[in-house]
Scaffold this active site. Structure first.
Site, PDB file in Angstrom:
ATOM      1  N   HIS A  24      45.408  19.684  42.998  1.00  0.00           N
ATOM      2  CA  HIS A  24      46.323  18.657  42.475  1.00  0.00           C
ATOM      3  C   HIS A  24      47.052  17.960  43.624  1.00  0.00           C
ATOM      4  O   HIS A  24      47.308  16.764  43.579  1.00  0.00           O
ATOM      5  CB  HIS A  24      47.364  19.296  41.547  1.00  0.00           C
ATOM      6  CG  HIS A  24      46.785  19.747  40.239  1.00  0.00           C
ATOM      7  ND1 HIS A  24      46.991  19.086  39.059  1.00  0.00           N
ATOM      8  CD2 HIS A  24      45.980  20.791  39.933  1.00  0.00           C
ATOM      9  CE1 HIS A  24      46.359  19.705  38.074  1.00  0.00           C
ATOM     10  NE2 HIS A  24      45.736  20.753  38.585  1.00  0.00           N
ATOM     11  N   ASP A 121      52.668  14.606  38.968  1.00  0.00           N
ATOM     12  CA  ASP A 121      51.387  15.072  38.448  1.00  0.00           C
ATOM     13  C   ASP A 121      51.456  15.108  36.909  1.00  0.00           C
ATOM     14  O   ASP A 121      52.498  15.410  36.328  1.00  0.00           O
ATOM     15  CB  ASP A 121      51.099  16.482  38.977  1.00  0.00           C
ATOM     16  CG  ASP A 121      49.690  16.941  38.629  1.00  0.00           C
ATOM     17  OD1 ASP A 121      48.841  16.946  39.533  1.00  0.00           O
ATOM     18  OD2 ASP A 121      49.429  17.288  37.445  1.00  0.00           O
TER      19      ASP A 121
END
Ligand code: UDP
Length: 469
Positions: A24, A121
């Site tokens: 990520h 995110d």
């Protein structure tokens, strides 16, 4: 660290907050590099849990949110519970760190906020609301594909249509049913995580999608039209807010922007140099997935029986039930000689370089989104072996939408596996052969990141949008 020479040159700044896992963090860092190159300052807030290494990215300002994560969250074997626990533990520290950033920045040029927006995110479902409470718009960066994200957005409908809970209501004969509106996905391809119960997962999905709808100003996706145009259109329709397809980020971004989880074993590149073009099958299940000992052994027999040379990433601890993490990979005695002659085993590879190597002719992958995109961009056909989460979605797209790969098969059986490996690696020609299809997608990906191509235009649009927020 913030407020030094790395602060904005144009008077506006974006605060970013990656989810604390390398796969990520890497796309977030890549996006950060691209925003900076377009004149925006970037401050990277981060958790201390799995913190990125600021020394590897001297061009960025890093600020820890100084959270405190309970041990049971940090060590949780239940990935969904862990993501929920991380949101709970990081919300308040993120809010405080963001407020401090705002106080530090003060007003920008012509009375605008110096911090234009935050980019969090997509798994940080609590953070868009926290940003809203200090008056800063939030965008979400999805690090999965558009099809996977669309599956999340469709979950309330799927639930109403009786597709969930998969483990409860769906009988075996329903698993192969194609899901209306999400073709070519079947019920069995819908996102689920072994070891997490369906209700917890559905709760998590609802939190993520509610946050998108309620408190985000847009979504940034690491994908591109040539592979997911219909899904992107549906996402825009579902969300009624901008969705910027800026991928493949790793092709567009400066090369250094990669978060290394482990030190890559570069010796495998020299080993590849000795192999003939497109002869090697590269095998890796990414940074999180594990397999049990029986599956591992069957995989080893399948590889050995295929007759194909292979480069296999076996992360310490990735074979469940194999004992000590430091022990060598537990190959059956009879295979040790074959592995030595025809295989190369590493604990972590420089994957992007491996996939770009001329000797690599196929990729046995779990279909994590980064791996999938990296293979697409290098024109490498895939043997799909999804383990959990969005991987089942990407795997189905590889085999049934893009035609760039074959399914290794749900039931692990060495003879069938060896046959499928040989098929994938064969120099089969024709427009429908996975290798040909893979090369076509590679050309489209490369076109996408050309100067003025779709990805750079989407990025320009994103920057313009950020300026206007
Ligand atoms: N990777 C790597 N070396 C390895 C295995 C993986 O550099 O030996 C990188 C790979 O290039 C990709 C990332 O780790 O960028 C894995 O991300 P992905 O989304 O594919 O899967 P995840 O680890 O999230 O399951």
């Amino acid at each position: 660290m913030a407020g030094d020479g790395r602060s904005p040159t144009t008077g506006r700044r974006v605060v970013m907050f990656p989810f604390p896992f390398a796969s990520h963090t890497t796309p977030m860092l890549q996006l950060a590099g691209l925003l900076r190159a377009r004149g925006l300052g970037v401050t990277m807030l981060h958790a201390d849990f799995n913190a990125p290494d600021p020394a590897r990215h001297p061009e960025l300002a890093f600020v820890s949110i100084r959270e405190s994560i309970p041990d049971e969250v940090a060590t949780s074997a239940d990935l969904v519970q862990q993501m929920i626990g991380l949101n709970d533990a990081c919300e308040a520290p993120f809010h405080a760190a963001l407020a401090a950033e705002l106080a530090r920045g003060g007003g920008g040029q012509s009375g605008q906020r110096e911090v234009a927006c935050v980019v969090v995110d997509g798994q940080w479902y609590k953070m868009p609301g926290a940003a809203g409470r200090v008056g800063v718009p939030a965008l979400a960066l999805r690090t999965d594909g558009a099809a996977a994200f669309l599956t999340l957005l469709s979950t309330p409908r799927l639930r109403a249509d009786g597709y969930f809970p998969i483990n409860g209501m769906c009988t075996r004969d329903r698993l192969d049913e194609v899901v209306l509106g999400l073709e070519p996905l079947r019920v069995r391809d819908l996102i689920r995580v072994d070891g997490s119960d369906d209700e917890t997962m559905l709760h998590f999905i609802a939190c993520v999608t509610d946050a998108m709808r309620a408190s985000s100003s847009g979504v940034v996706l690491n994908t591109f039209d040539a592979i997911e145009a219909p899904e992107l259109a549906k996402i825009r329709q579902e969300l009624s807010r901008p969705a910027f397809a800026v991928g493949p980020l790793h092709l567009l971004a400066p090369a250094a922007q990669q978060e290394e989880q482990h030190a890559p074993d570069r010796g495998c590149l020299a080993w590849l140099d000795e192999r003939s073009p497109r002869s090697v099958l590269y095998v890796s299940l990414g940074s999180v997935a594990t397999i049990d000992l029986t599956a591992f052994e069957e995989m080893a027999w399948g590889l050995a029986g295929s007759g194909v040379p292979f480069l296999w990433v076996i992360r310490p601890g990735s074979v469940r039930g194999a004992g000590d993490d430091d022990a060598p990979p537990p190959f059956p005695e009879e295979l040790i000689e074959t592995v030595r002659r025809r295989g190369k085993i590493v604990a972590w590879s420089p994957q992007r370089e491996v996939l770009a190597h001329p000797a690599v002719g196929g990729f046995w992958t779990h279909c994590g989104w980064n791996s999938t995109l990296e293979a697409v961009c290098e024109g490498v056909p895939m043997l799909v072996h999804p383990c959990f989460g969005d991987q089942t979605v990407s795997a189905r797209y590889v085999t049934h939408r893009w035609g760039t790969g074959l399914d290794v098969g749900r039931v692990f059986e060495r003879t069938a596996m060896a046959r499928t490996i040989r098929r994938l690696m064969a120099r089969e020609l024709g427009p429908q052969a996975p290798r040909e299809r893979a090369r076509l997608l590679m050309r489209q990906a490369r076109h996408c990141v050309e100067e003025g191509g779709p990805a750079s235009s989407a990025l320009d649009d994103l920057v313009e949008y950020m300026w206007g927020l």
